[in-house]
Design an enzyme around this catalytic site. Structure first.
Site, mmCIF file in Angstrom:
data_model
loop_
_atom_site.group_PDB
_atom_site.id
_atom_site.type_symbol
_atom_site.label_atom_id
_atom_site.label_comp_id
_atom_site.label_asym_id
_atom_site.label_seq_id
_atom_site.Cartn_x
_atom_site.Cartn_y
_atom_site.Cartn_z
ATOM 1 N N ASP A 101 35.653 9.641 23.482
ATOM 2 C CA ASP A 101 35.845 8.317 22.995
ATOM 3 C C ASP A 101 36.522 8.034 21.847
ATOM 4 O O ASP A 101 36.928 9.227 20.872
ATOM 5 C CB ASP A 101 35.498 7.640 22.074
ATOM 6 C CG ASP A 101 34.319 6.245 22.479
ATOM 7 O OD1 ASP A 101 34.961 5.853 22.229
ATOM 8 O OD2 ASP A 101 33.012 5.727 23.212
ATOM 9 N N GLU A 157 38.367 -0.048 26.729
ATOM 10 C CA GLU A 157 36.850 -1.725 26.722
ATOM 11 C C GLU A 157 38.033 -2.684 26.451
ATOM 12 O O GLU A 157 38.696 -2.797 24.759
ATOM 13 C CB GLU A 157 35.923 -0.722 24.903
ATOM 14 C CG GLU A 157 34.746 -2.033 25.285
ATOM 15 C CD GLU A 157 34.163 -1.795 23.282
ATOM 16 O OE1 GLU A 157 33.510 -2.498 23.193
ATOM 17 O OE2 GLU A 157 35.208 -1.811 22.528
#
Ligand code: GLC
Ligand code: CA
Length: 541
Positions: free
Chosen positions: A98, A242
Site C-alpha cells: 500500500d 484508489e
C-alpha cells in the site's frame, strides 16, 4: 496480444492487523501472514495486497506513516517482510504494498523538521499557507475529525493542511524534491522484490487547496506518468490507484496503456447503488440494482479496447459485501456466491478482501465505545450534535462503520476464531462458530469452493481474461446478465439479485454449465426462471 500477469490474476487483500496473530498479543502480524501462505496458495490467489505495514503511530491504522522504510514493530521486522516476500514467491504469490503518499504522519521526520528543524529542508514537502485576514485561508474541512483542514503552526505563523485526521499531514506534490524522495522510497521497495502498489487516495495528490481543488488536480496525470517512468517502468508491475472521484472516463485516462500511468484504478461507481449520489455515505438508500449494473457496465464498455478494470465488492473501508448486497439470513452463502459469480465473470482483475471468500458479515456493535475507526467516531459525534439519540446514531454507524470489515479473520471455531490466543484488538464477530475457514473448506458446496473455482477459471480461460463484454438488455431490473465472447467461445453470466424467483428471457441456446450456485444449472436457455439469488456461468452452444 501481450498479457500482463495481473490480467489473469486474482488479488487478495490482507488487513494485517486482523489476519493472523502469531505471538499472542491480539494483533495480526507478518509471521502470522507467512503462516497462512499455504492457505492462500490453496485458494489459488496470485498476489496479496497488504494494507500498510510501515512504521506508524496508528492514528488511522497505518494510513499515517512515520517511516516508509521501516516495519511497524507490532507487525514484525524488515527481516520478516523480506521473508514474507520470498516465502510468497515460492508459492507463486506476489506482494503488492500500500503506497500512502498523499500525506504522512505528523511524526514523520520530514514533518518534524519541516516544523522545527534548523535547516527546514523539508519545509516545502508539505502544504503551508499564510492566514487571510487573520483567519484560515478557506473553509476546507478535515474528513476524519471534522473542523478545519488547516492547522495553525505558531512558530512559523503559517497554517498546514490535513484533509484526513490531524495526524495525517498533506504532502506538497508540486515540489519536485518531494516527488524524487517518494520515487526513491518506491524504488527501495521495488528492489526488495515487491510486484505492485495499491495507491491510497491517488486522485488527491495534485490538489490545489487554495483554489479548493482537492481531486483530479491539473497536474495529476503528469505526476503519475513521471512516477511510472522513474520507478516500475521496465517491469511487469501491478499498480492500482484508489480514486473515489473517478468516472469511467477517468478510469480509462489512468489505465490507458498508451499514457504509461497505472495498470488500473479502483472506481467506486457501483458502490453508490445503495447511497444517494452526491449525498452522504452514512445515509442508507434502498439498493438500486439497475444503477449497480449500469455502473459496472459503464466501466466494462469504456475500457473495452484500452485501459483495464479492477473488480471488487469491498475492502477495509467498506461494509461487507454480503451484508450490503446479499443477505445475512439463511441464504447468505447462496447470495454471496451470486455476488462472486456475477463480479468475477466481468473483464478485469478481481480483488477479494480477506474473509469475503467465506462470506464474513458486518459486525454491528451496541455502543460507540466499541468502535475503533477514527472516521466513525467523528461521525457519531456529529450525528449526536445534529440531534440523533444514541440508538439512532449507532444504527447509522453500524451500517458503514469501517470496523465492519476489520474484525479478525475467522479461521476456525476455537476461541478468538483461531486468529489469536487472546482478546484481539477488535472483537471477533460472534458468528465465527458458524462462519469460518475450517468449516467452509470441509463443505464441498461452500462459498469458499466457488471462489477457488472462479480464481482457477481466471487462470485457465481466455474468454474470461479477454472476452468482449456485452450486456443483455431487456432483462428484469434485479437480473444481471451479460455475455463474454472470445473467438469461437461465448459465455453467458447471469445472476438474480433478488430473494424472489424471476422469469427472464435468455438467448435460445443449449447451455453447458461452467459454474453455478444451485447444484443444477440450466441445460437449455430461452424463457428461464431464475430461483432466489440464482447465478451461473454457462457456455453457449
Ligand atoms: C484511503 C484508505 C483509508 C484511509 C484513507 C486515508 O481511503 O483506504 O483506509 O483512511 O485513505 O489515508
Ligand atoms: Ca501479534
Amino acid at each position: 496480444m501481450t498479457q500482463h500477469w495481473w490480467q489473469h490474476a486474482t488479488v487478495y487483500q490482507i488487513y494485517p492487523r486482523s489476519f493472523q496473530d502469531s505471538n499472542g498479543d491480539g494483533i495480526g502480524d507478518l509471521p502470522g501472514i507467512i503462516s497462512r501462505l499455504d492457505y492462500l496458495a490453496v485458494l489459488g490467489v496470485d498476489a496479496l495486497w497488504l494494507s500498510p505495514v510501515y512504521q506508524s503511530p496508528n492514528a488511522d491504522n497505518g494510513y499515517d506513516i512515520s517511516d516508509y522504510q521501516a516495519i511497524n514493530p507490532e507487525y514484525g521486522t524488515m527481516a520478516d517482510m523480506t521473508r514474507l516476500i520470498s516465502e510468497a514467491a515460492k508459492r507463486n504469490i506476489k506482494i503488492v504494498m500500500d503506497l500512502v503518499v498523499n500525506h504522512t504522519s505528523d511524526e514523520h521526520p520530514w514533518f518534524v523538521s519541516a516544523r522545527q528543524g534548523s535547516d527546514r529542508s523539508t519545509r516545502d514537502y508539505y502544504v503551508w499557507a499564510d492566514p487571510v485576514d487573520g483567519h484560515v485561508p478557506n473553509d476546507l474541512t478535515s474528513g476524519f475529525i471534522g473542523g478545519s483542514a488547516w492547522q495553525w503552526d505558531a512558530e512559523s505563523e503559517q497554517y498546514f493542511l490535513h484533509l484526513f485526521s490531524e495526524k495525517q499531514i498533506d504532502l506538497n506534490w508540486q515540489n519536485p524534491k518531494l516527488r524524487q524522495a517518494i520515487y526513491r522510497m518506491m524504488n527501495f521497495w521495488i528492489d526488495k522484490g515487491i510486484s505492485g502498489f495499491r495507491m491510497d487516495v491517488i486522485d488527491m495528490i495534485a490538489k490545489e487547496p487554495l483554489n479548493k481543488v482537492l481531486v483530479n488536480g491539473p497536474r495529476l496525470h503528469e505526476y503519475l506518468h513521471e512516477m511510472n517512468r522513474q520507478t516500475w517502468a521496465d517491469r511487469d508491475f501491478l499498480t492500482v490507484g484508489e480514486a473515489w472521484s473517478a468516472s469511467p472516463q477517468d478510469a480509462l485516462r489512468y489505465s490507458d496503456e498508451r499514457h504509461q500511468e497505472l495498470s488500473m484504478i479502483f472506481q467506486f461507481g457501483h458502490l453508490w447503488a445503495d447511497r444517494r449520489i452526491g449525498g452522504d455515505k452514512w445515509e442508507e438508500h434502498p439498493l438500486d440494482v439497475e444503477q449497480l449494473k449500469n455502473a459496472l457496465y459503464a466501466c466494462q464498455t469504456t475500457m473495452a479496447t484500452h485501459g483495464w478494470n479492477s473488480l471488487f465488492w469491498n475492502n477495509h473501508d467498506l461494509p461487507r459485501a454480503v451484508s450490503r448486497f446479499g443477505t445475512t439470513g439463511p441464504q447468505r452463502e447462496l447470495s454471496a456466491k451470486m455476488l462472486a459469480i456475477t463480479l468475477h465473470g466481468l473483464k478485469g482483475t478481481p480483488f477479494i478482501y480477506q474473509g469475503e471468500e467465506i462470506g464474513m458479515t458486518n459486525c454491528p456493535v451496541n455502543s460507540i465505545d466499541q468502535v475503533d475507526d477514527v472516521e466513525a467516531r467523528t461521525i457519531y459525534r456529529q450525528l449526536r450534535q445534529r440531534g440523533d439519540d444514541a440508538d439512532a446514531a449507532m444504527q447509522k454507524i453500524n451500517v458503514f462503520n469501517r470496523d465492519n470489515a476489520r474484525t479478525p479473520m475467522q479461521w476456525n471455531d476455537d476461541p478468538y476464531a483461531g486468529f489469536s490466543t487472546t482478546q484481539p484488538w477488535l472483537s471477533v464477530n460472534p458468528n465465527y462458530r458458524e462462519i469460518n475457514v475450517a468449516s467452509a473448506q470441509a463443505r464441498r458446496q461452500s462459498l469458499w469452493w466457488v471462489y477457488k473455482k472462479l480464481i482457477a477459471l481466471r487462470h485457465q480461460e481466455p474468454v474470461l481474461q479477454n472476452g468482449k463484454f456485452e450486456a443483455l438488455t431487456s432483462v428484469p431490473a434485479s437480473v444481471m446478465a451479460y455475455t463474454r465472447t472470445w473467438k469461437q467461445t461465448q459465455w453467458l453470466v447471469c445472476g438474480n439479485y433478488s430473494a424472489q424467483a424471476v422469469s427472464v428471457k435468455l438467448p435460445q441456446s443449449k447451455a453447458t454449465l461452467v459454474i453455478s450456485n444451485y447444484p443444477d444449472g440450466p441445460g437449455q436457455l430461452g424463457q428461464t426462471v431464475l430461483r432466489p439469488y440464482e447465478a451461473f456461468i454457462v457456455a453457449l452452444n
